[in-house]
Design an enzyme around this catalytic site. Structure first.
Site, PDB file in Angstrom:
ATOM      1  N   ASP A 151     -15.242  -3.640  -1.891  1.00  0.00           N
ATOM      2  CA  ASP A 151     -14.866  -3.415  -0.501  1.00  0.00           C
ATOM      3  C   ASP A 151     -16.145  -3.258   0.303  1.00  0.00           C
ATOM      4  O   ASP A 151     -17.009  -2.456  -0.059  1.00  0.00           O
ATOM      5  CB  ASP A 151     -14.021  -2.144  -0.378  1.00  0.00           C
ATOM      6  CG  ASP A 151     -12.814  -2.172  -1.310  1.00  0.00           C
ATOM      7  OD1 ASP A 151     -12.276  -3.273  -1.520  1.00  0.00           O
ATOM      8  OD2 ASP A 151     -12.422  -1.115  -1.822  1.00  0.00           O
ATOM      9  N   ASP A 161       0.863  -1.179   0.000  1.00  0.00           N
ATOM     10  CA  ASP A 161       0.000   0.000   0.000  1.00  0.00           C
ATOM     11  C   ASP A 161       0.898   1.228   0.000  1.00  0.00           C
ATOM     12  O   ASP A 161       1.771   1.363   0.870  1.00  0.00           O
ATOM     13  CB  ASP A 161      -0.897   0.023   1.244  1.00  0.00           C
ATOM     14  CG  ASP A 161      -2.041  -0.987   1.155  1.00  0.00           C
ATOM     15  OD1 ASP A 161      -2.097  -1.732   0.159  1.00  0.00           O
ATOM     16  OD2 ASP A 161      -2.865  -1.029   2.084  1.00  0.00           O
TER      17      ASP A 161
END
Length: 235
Positions: free
Chosen positions: A127, A8
């Site tokens: 998500d 990330d």
């Protein structure tokens, strides 16, 4: 089944968040390309990259780091975060990215995503918080069920669905196998579990399920609760 170790990116660094909260970011490396190289040395074929700044800004924000990762390793790159238009998709593919993840736009403009999936290597990122889809870098929870969104992309030509249980992400509390399976069954698309991997048992559980095509590993690698080399051996 594949294991996709994750990087990330936030402000050019490799970080991990807890439950998607930007202010929870913990920095693990100032040189993300070195992390990608380590994944390759341990036996990975893929790296899963999320441009966190991009996810919030709605446009690419860590290009230099992504270029460095591409230049320094031979892994297949799967990338998401801030991809909202065809120009960005083309730019990343020209850069050498192998697969692009469309998340928020899949909720807001599924027709666009289907069009892109017919032309380019696209994955859909779903998500969810308590089974409901979250968008805009997880800052906003919609009124759409994750399984309904998954169903929308059955037979749409997408290569994969990446399914994240936000409540588990970065918490090292175990993968939500049932939720991931529900997405796989609703869509009949290769479904990749994300969020909550703690140790080798999570990899074993996902593999044993039979409906899960891949697992994304993040904090478990960085915190040392999962031996990635061992994990690749059981695939």
């Amino acid at each position: 089944m594949d294991i996709l170790p994750a990087i990330d990116l936030k402000d050019g660094k490799a970080v991990r968040l807890s439950k998607g909260l930007m202010d929870s970011a913990k920095i693990y490396s100032d040189e993300p390309w070195q992390v990608a190289l380590r994944f390759e040395e341990l036996g990975s074929k893929w790296v899963h990259i999320v441009d966190l700044n991009g996810a919030f800004a709605g446009k690419p924000a860590n290009l230099e780091q992504i270029k460095k990762i591409r230049e320094n390793c031979n892994l297949k790159i799967e990338l998401g975060g801030g991809i909202r238009d065809e120009e960005t998709i083309k730019m990343y593919l020209e850069l050498g990215v192998d697969r692009l993840i469309l998340g928020s736009i899949a909720v807001k403009d599924p027709i666009f995503v289907k069009k892109m999936a017919s032309k380019y290597p696209i994955a859909v990122g779903i998500d969810a918080m308590n089974g409901m889809v979250a968008v805009e870098g997880w800052a906003e929870v919609s009124t759409m069920k994750a399984t309904d969104l998954a169903r929308e992309f059955a037979n749409a030509g997408v290569q994969a669905i990446i399914c994240t249980d936000i409540s588990k992400d970065g918490m090292l509390c175990g993968v939500n196998v049932e939720f991931t399976e529900s997405i796989a069954l609703a869509s009949s698309v290769d479904t990749i579990a994300s969020g909550g991997v703690k140790d080798i048992q999570d990899i074993i559980n996902c593999k044993a399920n039979g409906n899960i095509s891949g697992v994304i590993v993040g904090k478990a690698f960085y915190e040392g609760t999962l031996d990635l080399e061992e994990a690749f051996k059981i695939l």
